[in-house]
Design an enzyme around this catalytic site. Sequence first.
Site, PDB file in Angstrom:
ATOM      1  CD  GLN A 115      -2.660   1.148   2.614  1.00 61.21           C
ATOM      2  OE1 GLN A 115      -3.602   0.364   2.593  1.00 61.21           O
ATOM      3  NE2 GLN A 115      -2.410   1.919   3.654  1.00 61.21           N
ATOM      4  N   GLY A 116       0.765   2.086  -1.035  1.00 57.50           N
ATOM      5  CA  GLY A 116       1.538   3.311  -1.133  1.00 57.50           C
ATOM      6  C   GLY A 116       0.718   4.526  -0.744  1.00 57.50           C
ATOM      7  CE1 TYR A 117      -3.904   4.230  -0.462  1.00 56.40           C
ATOM      8  CE2 TYR A 117      -4.976   4.541   1.647  1.00 56.40           C
ATOM      9  CZ  TYR A 117      -5.043   4.194   0.320  1.00 56.40           C
ATOM     10  OH  TYR A 117      -6.250   3.806  -0.225  1.00 56.40           O
ATOM     11  CB  SER A 118       2.251   6.850   5.145  1.00 59.12           C
ATOM     12  OG  SER A 118       1.085   6.546   5.880  1.00 59.12           O
ATOM     13  CB  SER A 151       3.001  -3.347   5.518  1.00 58.50           C
ATOM     14  OG  SER A 151       2.770  -2.499   6.619  1.00 58.50           O
ATOM     15  CD  GLU A 235      -6.033  -0.363   7.394  1.00 60.42           C
ATOM     16  OE1 GLU A 235      -4.843  -0.614   7.615  1.00 60.42           O
ATOM     17  OE2 GLU A 235      -6.466   0.793   7.200  1.00 60.42           O
ATOM     18  CB  SER A 360      -2.503   9.144  14.696  1.00 56.00           C
ATOM     19  OG  SER A 360      -3.215  10.313  14.324  1.00 56.00           O
TER      20      SER A 360
END
Length: 383
Positions: A115-118, A151, A235, A360
């Site tokens: 997953q390419g998010y943050s 991840s 998720e 968060s």
Amino acid sequence: MDFAFGEEDEAFRTEARSWLAGHAGSGWERRAWERVLGKAGWIGLGWGEDGYGNRTATLTQQVVWAEEYARSGAPPRSGHIGEKLLAPTLLAHGSAEQKARFLPPIASGEELWCQGYSEPEAGSDLAGIRTRAERAPDGSYRVTGQKIWTSLAHEADWCFVLARTDPDSRRHHGLGFLLVPMDQPGRVEVRPIRQLTGTSDFNEVFFDGVHARAEHLVGGEGAGWTVAMSLLGFERGVSTLAQQIGFAAELARVVREAVDRGAVADPVVRDRLVRQWAELRVMRWHALRTLGGTGDAGAPSVAKLLWGGWHQRLGELAVQIRGAAGGAGPEDWTPSAPYALDETQRMFLFSRADTIYGGSDQVQRTIIAERVLGLPREPKGGV
């Protein structure tokens, strides 16, 4: 919704438990294990009548499989990001061609995803991403930027990337949800991030003009934020119930240690153990209520707040029960593993991040305040 398990569910449980007992031994290489699961039809339960090559299952049967998998001690999954996150997103937003191309290899365990998010400047505030996807003359995209905390990127074949397709856009606008192949030498660089536990499942990923095909843009131009938020809702589905089976095993281990060390004689410790048990039951009821379709828009955020804080407090309690013996010693020091850790110590160290990753606590509380309680939006840019 009545979430009781019926006769068909229990028959499904018997089948799942029997299969896992015969196959889930130690020693499996992670990618090989995914192919074993896929061949037996255990990946992609509940994807609908089309199935894309695998068996169908009711919601309760999906819960049964998740619980039995967690109880069996089977190997950790490498394919869950594709199966649990991307697949339901494609089913909801993907084209027929995208579903036909990507779902069968996920179901068979042949293709793994990350997953390419943050990003370094856009973690909890995902709308601040800077990775850009520029149109090439042939209509495809060239992706340039950096992602972090990715991840299993070191194992993945593909990455779903949230990138800015409109260079003049800001915040939630002008984003695209792209399916990007990782096997592009010289253009994709993966750097593992060593954690406190000594493991490196998280990574930095650098894209340098990476090629992505136009037909691999999910949802169309400018729909990236909508697609990305839809994915985050998936998720926290059935998999949260399996997570709670693991939590229950960790709690049982902490209780046994408290008894063995005589720590249960302390009324404060006893009270904390009872609270951990009660809160775990609340988590389960909340998850079942959400799966039953009776949750509100803030249910995923509530779930994240419940389990993140709970697991962190359990780690703290486990170390408190051990006292000075809870520290990690240098007796097995090597350059790659500077200290030896047992299960409890790894749980404590890893759980420090539970209230940050996956959204968060501060962000989850803001979502609940604004979208559920209707409170004024938080001002941007400080005072």
